[in-house]
Design a protein around this motif. Structure first.
Motif, PDB file in Angstrom:
ATOM      1  N   GLU A  37       0.828  -1.210   0.000  1.00 41.20           N
ATOM      2  CA  GLU A  37       0.000   0.000   0.000  1.00 41.20           C
ATOM      3  C   GLU A  37       0.864   1.262   0.000  1.00 41.20           C
ATOM      4  N   ALA A  38       1.955   1.237   0.790  1.00 39.94           N
ATOM      5  CA  ALA A  38       2.855   2.392   0.819  1.00 39.94           C
ATOM      6  C   ALA A  38       3.529   2.589  -0.532  1.00 39.94           C
ATOM      7  N   GLU A  39       3.971   1.483  -1.149  1.00 38.84           N
ATOM      8  CA  GLU A  39       4.598   1.580  -2.471  1.00 38.84           C
ATOM      9  C   GLU A  39       3.597   2.071  -3.509  1.00 38.84           C
ATOM     10  N   LEU A  40       2.357   1.609  -3.418  1.00 38.68           N
ATOM     11  CA  LEU A  40       1.329   2.054  -4.354  1.00 38.68           C
ATOM     12  C   LEU A  40       1.054   3.538  -4.190  1.00 38.68           C
ATOM     13  N   ALA A  41       0.964   4.002  -2.924  1.00 38.09           N
ATOM     14  CA  ALA A  41       0.733   5.427  -2.694  1.00 38.09           C
ATOM     15  C   ALA A  41       1.897   6.257  -3.226  1.00 38.09           C
ATOM     16  N   ALA A  42       3.140   5.772  -2.995  1.00 37.29           N
ATOM     17  CA  ALA A  42       4.313   6.498  -3.506  1.00 37.29           C
ATOM     18  C   ALA A  42       4.316   6.515  -5.027  1.00 37.29           C
ATOM     19  N   ALA A  43       3.928   5.381  -5.637  1.00 38.62           N
ATOM     20  CA  ALA A  43       3.887   5.322  -7.094  1.00 38.62           C
ATOM     21  C   ALA A  43       2.831   6.263  -7.657  1.00 38.62           C
ATOM     22  N   ARG A  44       1.662   6.304  -7.019  1.00 34.85           N
ATOM     23  CA  ARG A  44       0.619   7.232  -7.466  1.00 34.85           C
ATOM     24  C   ARG A  44       1.080   8.676  -7.330  1.00 34.85           C
ATOM     25  N   GLU A  45       1.765   8.980  -6.220  1.00 41.10           N
ATOM     26  CA  GLU A  45       2.268  10.339  -6.033  1.00 41.10           C
ATOM     27  C   GLU A  45       3.299  10.696  -7.100  1.00 41.10           C
ATOM     28  N   GLU A  46       4.160   9.728  -7.421  1.00 41.58           N
ATOM     29  CA  GLU A  46       5.162   9.984  -8.457  1.00 41.58           C
ATOM     30  C   GLU A  46       4.510  10.165  -9.820  1.00 41.58           C
ATOM     31  N   VAL A  47       3.473   9.354 -10.106  1.00 41.43           N
ATOM     32  CA  VAL A  47       2.764   9.495 -11.380  1.00 41.43           C
ATOM     33  C   VAL A  47       2.106  10.863 -11.479  1.00 41.43           C
ATOM     34  N   GLU A  48       1.437  11.287 -10.402  1.00 41.50           N
ATOM     35  CA  GLU A  48       0.802  12.611 -10.411  1.00 41.50           C
ATOM     36  C   GLU A  48       1.828  13.720 -10.590  1.00 41.50           C
ATOM     37  N   ARG A  49       2.960  13.595  -9.875  1.00 42.31           N
ATOM     38  CA  ARG A  49       4.006  14.613 -10.000  1.00 42.31           C
ATOM     39  C   ARG A  49       4.586  14.620 -11.415  1.00 42.31           C
ATOM     40  N   THR A  50       4.784  13.427 -11.976  1.00 37.61           N
ATOM     41  CA  THR A  50       5.323  13.341 -13.337  1.00 37.61           C
ATOM     42  C   THR A  50       4.344  13.915 -14.346  1.00 37.61           C
ATOM     43  N   ASP A  51       3.057  13.589 -14.189  1.00 36.76           N
ATOM     44  CA  ASP A  51       2.047  14.138 -15.100  1.00 36.76           C
ATOM     45  C   ASP A  51       2.023  15.661 -15.039  1.00 36.76           C
ATOM     46  N   ALA A  52       2.104  16.198 -13.816  1.00 38.09           N
ATOM     47  CA  ALA A  52       2.107  17.658 -13.675  1.00 38.09           C
ATOM     48  C   ALA A  52       3.349  18.265 -14.325  1.00 38.09           C
ATOM     49  N   GLU A  53       4.499  17.609 -14.149  1.00 39.34           N
ATOM     50  CA  GLU A  53       5.741  18.112 -14.751  1.00 39.34           C
ATOM     51  C   GLU A  53       5.671  18.047 -16.273  1.00 39.34           C
ATOM     52  N   VAL A  54       5.104  16.947 -16.792  1.00 36.43           N
ATOM     53  CA  VAL A  54       4.966  16.812 -18.245  1.00 36.43           C
ATOM     54  C   VAL A  54       4.047  17.902 -18.800  1.00 36.43           C
ATOM     55  N   THR A  55       2.962  18.189 -18.084  1.00 42.08           N
ATOM     56  CA  THR A  55       2.038  19.237 -18.527  1.00 42.08           C
ATOM     57  C   THR A  55       2.734  20.594 -18.579  1.00 42.08           C
ATOM     58  N   VAL A  56       3.536  20.889 -17.550  1.00 41.86           N
ATOM     59  CA  VAL A  56       4.264  22.167 -17.526  1.00 41.86           C
ATOM     60  C   VAL A  56       5.272  22.235 -18.672  1.00 41.86           C
ATOM     61  N   LEU A  57       6.036  21.154 -18.859  1.00 40.56           N
ATOM     62  CA  LEU A  57       7.037  21.139 -19.929  1.00 40.56           C
ATOM     63  C   LEU A  57       6.379  21.238 -21.298  1.00 40.56           C
ATOM     64  N   TRP A  58       5.245  20.551 -21.467  1.00 40.84           N
ATOM     65  CA  TRP A  58       4.541  20.596 -22.755  1.00 40.84           C
ATOM     66  C   TRP A  58       4.009  22.002 -23.032  1.00 40.84           C
ATOM     67  N   SER A  59       3.472  22.642 -22.001  1.00 40.42           N
ATOM     68  CA  SER A  59       2.992  24.014 -22.174  1.00 40.42           C
ATOM     69  C   SER A  59       4.146  24.957 -22.519  1.00 40.42           C
ATOM     70  N   THR A  60       5.294  24.741 -21.874  1.00 41.37           N
ATOM     71  CA  THR A  60       6.466  25.552 -22.194  1.00 41.37           C
ATOM     72  C   THR A  60       6.899  25.346 -23.629  1.00 41.37           C
ATOM     73  N   LEU A  61       6.880  24.088 -24.077  1.00 43.07           N
ATOM     74  CA  LEU A  61       7.258  23.801 -25.462  1.00 43.07           C
ATOM     75  C   LEU A  61       6.295  24.442 -26.444  1.00 43.07           C
ATOM     76  N   ARG A  62       5.005  24.373 -26.157  1.00 46.65           N
ATOM     77  CA  ARG A  62       4.021  25.001 -27.044  1.00 46.65           C
ATOM     78  C   ARG A  62       4.229  26.514 -27.104  1.00 46.65           C
ATOM     79  N   GLY A  63       4.582  27.105 -25.941  1.00 48.52           N
ATOM     80  CA  GLY A  63       4.845  28.542 -25.943  1.00 48.52           C
ATOM     81  C   GLY A  63       6.070  28.901 -26.757  1.00 48.52           C
ATOM     82  N   LEU A  64       7.090  28.044 -26.724  1.00 46.10           N
ATOM     83  CA  LEU A  64       8.304  28.321 -27.486  1.00 46.10           C
ATOM     84  C   LEU A  64       8.073  28.174 -28.986  1.00 46.10           C
ATOM     85  N   LEU A  65       7.209  27.217 -29.355  1.00 49.69           N
ATOM     86  CA  LEU A  65       6.966  26.985 -30.783  1.00 49.69           C
ATOM     87  C   LEU A  65       6.018  28.011 -31.387  1.00 49.69           C
TER      88      LEU A  65
END
Length: 222
Positions: free
Chosen positions: A58-86
């Motif tokens: 359960e702890a590993e699953l919670a950590a994995a979900r937190e990492e997935v959410e953090r990664t998704d948020a980071e990807v969204t920010v990076l993608w928005s930055t890329l769209r702004g640059l293009l």
């Protein structure tokens, strides 16, 4: 005649035999109780181990979900930055990529690589020297188009007369004088497509070519 057996002797033997059987039964009972206690202890340890494994999972699953959410948020920010640059070219990107099944990779390393690439993209380089003839052409064509519009405005003013005969030639002159900088618009589009910036050299090429063209046109058709 044979002598009768001593009743006490037979009774004592039966008592001894009963005691032996009772001791053996007690030993078997104690052995069974010990086996049962060992089984209960083993089952209890198994349950405790299972509960610990569940808590860890359960702890590993919670950590994995937190990492997935953090990664998704980071990807969204990076993608928005890329769209702004293009800029206008960002429409071809579509939405941010979604995770795909495949071999596990170092997500943090991939994100670091993407951040580094975006940081480089924020510092656009210069246009290559091979684009200089095209920049000169933009300056010439921009100045020529502006002069043609100004000439058309002056001709329209002369044709219609009245207030237009005064206003249109002035407007046409202003348009013609703006000719040297008209070529900067397509030059900027070219720079964006090459993921570069308009440096001083590129701007000077366009403007000088436009000035030379405008001066030549005024000299020829004054």
């Amino acid at each position: 005649m044979n002598a009768n057996p001593d009743p006490g002797t037979g009774y004592a033997a039966l008592v001894r035999q009963l005691a032996e059987l009772s001791g053996e039964a007690d030993a078997r009972r104690a052995e069974a109780d010990a086996w049962y206690e060992r089984q209960c202890a083993s089952a209890e340890r198994a349950v405790q181990d299972a509960e610990l494994a569940v808590r860890r999972a359960e702890a590993e699953l919670a950590a994995a979900r937190e990492e997935v959410e953090r990664t998704d948020a980071e990807v969204t920010v990076l993608w928005s930055t890329l769209r702004g640059l293009l800029g206008g070219n960002a429409r071809r990107l579509g939405d941010a990529p979604v995770p795909t099944r495949g071999p596990s990779e170092n997500t943090e390393a991939l994100l670091d690589g993407a951040r580094e690439l975006l940081e480089r993209a924020r510092r656009p380089g210069e246009l290559p020297s091979s684009t200089q003839p095209l920049l000169v052409l933009f300056g010439v064509l921009g100045a020529g188009a502006a002069y043609a519009l100004g000439l058309a405005a002056r001709a329209a003013g002369a044709r219609y007369g009245g207030d237009l005969a005064v206003g249109l030639p002035v407007l046409g002159l202003l348009v013609s004088l703006l000719g040297p900088v008209v070529g900067l618009a397509p030059a900027k589009v070219l720079a964006e497509r090459r993921y570069a910036g308009l440096d001083v050299r590129a701007v000077l090429l366009v403007v000088v070519a436009g000035l030379a063209t405008t001066g030549a046109l005024f000299a020829l058709f004054r």
